[in-house]
Enzyme design. Sequence first.
Site, PDB file in Angstrom:
ATOM      1  N   THR A 406     -23.200  87.015 -84.209  1.00 64.60           N
ATOM      2  CA  THR A 406     -24.084  87.376 -85.292  1.00 64.60           C
ATOM      3  C   THR A 406     -24.386  88.841 -85.084  1.00 64.60           C
ATOM      4  O   THR A 406     -23.905  89.440 -84.139  1.00 64.60           O
ATOM      5  CB  THR A 406     -25.352  86.498 -85.143  1.00 64.60           C
ATOM      6  OG1 THR A 406     -24.962  85.161 -85.183  1.00 64.60           O
ATOM      7  CG2 THR A 406     -26.396  86.764 -86.164  1.00 64.60           C
ATOM      8  N   GLU A 445     -21.060  78.090 -91.401  1.00 68.00           N
ATOM      9  CA  GLU A 445     -22.447  77.839 -90.973  1.00 68.00           C
ATOM     10  C   GLU A 445     -22.805  76.351 -90.947  1.00 68.00           C
ATOM     11  O   GLU A 445     -23.711  75.945 -90.223  1.00 68.00           O
ATOM     12  CB  GLU A 445     -23.412  78.570 -91.916  1.00 68.00           C
ATOM     13  CG  GLU A 445     -24.658  79.087 -91.238  1.00 68.00           C
ATOM     14  CD  GLU A 445     -24.364  80.258 -90.309  1.00 68.00           C
ATOM     15  OE1 GLU A 445     -24.770  80.180 -89.145  1.00 68.00           O
ATOM     16  OE2 GLU A 445     -23.725  81.241 -90.747  1.00 68.00           O
ATOM     17  N   SER A 468     -31.140  76.924 -87.852  1.00 68.09           N
ATOM     18  CA  SER A 468     -30.676  78.143 -87.191  1.00 68.09           C
ATOM     19  C   SER A 468     -31.524  78.425 -85.961  1.00 68.09           C
ATOM     20  O   SER A 468     -32.600  77.848 -85.780  1.00 68.09           O
ATOM     21  CB  SER A 468     -30.792  79.316 -88.163  1.00 68.09           C
ATOM     22  OG  SER A 468     -30.548  80.541 -87.493  1.00 68.09           O
ATOM     23  N   SER A 469     -31.026  79.348 -85.135  1.00 67.03           N
ATOM     24  CA  SER A 469     -31.808  79.855 -84.006  1.00 67.03           C
ATOM     25  C   SER A 469     -32.188  81.317 -84.207  1.00 67.03           C
ATOM     26  O   SER A 469     -32.782  81.927 -83.316  1.00 67.03           O
ATOM     27  CB  SER A 469     -30.986  79.739 -82.719  1.00 67.03           C
ATOM     28  OG  SER A 469     -30.695  78.395 -82.465  1.00 67.03           O
ATOM     29  N   GLY A 489     -26.443  85.492 -80.799  1.00 66.47           N
ATOM     30  CA  GLY A 489     -26.189  84.661 -79.611  1.00 66.47           C
ATOM     31  C   GLY A 489     -26.463  83.181 -79.778  1.00 66.47           C
ATOM     32  O   GLY A 489     -26.720  82.495 -78.789  1.00 66.47           O
TER      33      GLY A 489
END
Length: 590
Positions: A406, A445, A468-469, A489
């Site tokens: 990302t 995604e 998501s993170s 990451g």
Amino acid sequence: MGRLRVAAALVSSFLVLIGVAAAAVAPSGPPTSTGTGGAAASVETLATQAAIDALKRGGNAVDAAVTAAGVLGVAEPFSCGIGGGGFMVIHRASDGKVTTIDGRETAPAAMTPASFMWDNGKAPAFTTARYSGMSVGVPGTPATWGEALEKYGTFSLAQALAPGIALARNGFVVDQVFHDQIAANQQAFRDLPSSAALYLKPDSTALDVGTVFRNPDLASTYERIAHLGLKGFYRGAVADAIVNTVQTPPVTTTATPGWWHPGVMTMRDLHDYVAPERAPTHVSYHGADVYSMGPPSSGGSTVGEALNILEPYNLGALPRDQALHYYLEASRYAYADRNQYLADPDYVNVPLKGLLSKDYAATRRSLIKETAATSPVGWGDPWPYNGGGGSASVKVSTSEAEPGQTTHLSVVDRNGNAVSYTFTIEQIGGAGMVVPGFGFLLNNELTDFNFDSTGTANQVEGGKRPRSSMSPTIVLKDGKPFLVLGSPGGATIITTVLQMLVNRLDFGMTLPDALAAPRASQRNSSSTQAEPAFINTWGTTLGARGHTFSSTSEIGAATGIEFLGGGKVVAAAEPVRRGGGSALVESPSP
Ligand code: GLU
């Protein structure tokens, strides 16, 4: 990354404008700059410079962020771009408002919890799921840019996209990272003539380092968006081509057996896409106000919960090994909750208020001992702290999304507007499919759902956004912006952002040192992932407390900006990880 890829054969006025000499190869970076005025930090010198140029042209932080993002979509096409999604956190100086734009990709309406279970009722291996039409979510990045500019910017899409258009047309020189990222996708790119034509040589291997790379199709796609607005992407020819690519991946007859399972995206899915503005998450921490991204990202809630758990320890006053022990334990317990409760809030009742309450954090803190807990630890019950309701009865998600790549962009302007923007196409190279004729890669995604099981909060559902993170973060002090930071990451993003905040706010490191410090990531797993330098320094003392470590070469690739007071700012990017990033200020200090 961070490298300056200079000098296309044709040097555009844009390149001249940003000071890139025709045949010179300037050094990458710099990873740190201090000065006054606005500032920007990203993985890529061309993008950081484009942000600074936008600020100098009178743009605000939002204008500069979208401009730089457009350049990143050209120069970092395997990590981000208009075929993907992301999250933008914005601080507006005029009224102190902090808000977020949720540009996460959505699952097509026709998808169900079993959509990936095409292999005799089971989901295939990750790579097979990834290289498929099914993994592609409806892109959110163009809508994010449009929404951000319309509500908080002053530039038109045409103004913001101009540098990206110039770069795509005039090209840049392929460097080692670009080459390696193609090579990592070589097999997939060989399967699709559209991907092969852009990224492979005639012998079907990756473009050589030193080749001038141009992407006129992407330049035209950006121009279409510049002229037509978002309907230039979400309707008409581009939308049509996305749908065809997803439904019938345009592969050769010799494509890899088993890959390229068709997806179910329709024109309606694209027409219906919106990037909603959502309230940020907020926790106070030692007098600072930490704002980040709420659901469907698990970033803000998990960073916030861990900070709440940590606050009473006063980590800065403790022996460092004890402080790091608490950091790892807080992350472990916050992660257990994240895995249980976090998902798209439009589909799942997420107990966000409870997860971010100080009283709930106290219940989690009470579980922390002076030695490491054995993971997996159980999740807690935040519902009583959420005003009641809800239950913890959904199945916990055990699968963790594969770490992808990302990019994180931090931008501030001289008036104190700030943007923290993380965006992605998920894995390096996304789903591997370049949309024929339009020059951009589609994301994968939807593998961020727990796509291989049903009954979890993060199961696949039509129209839903995968968890998501990503944790784009802005920290205010006394209502004024103090820090802007974030990282790529995958699931380690959360621990990287948490660790940088602890390094800066508790351990008193400078921002550049806080970014550069060796990292460890505890995500409710039996051993903690850590960089070799972290293990070398802390492995023995933390080992005596029961921690075990698995070594990984690098965690994250962050960027950030700090307001130093008196009008000074420091911008920081990685000095080493992923080849180093690029941080610049509008008026550097001598
Ligand atoms: N798909 C990831 C997420 O949303 C981001 C990509 C990555 O860095 O793994 O958390």
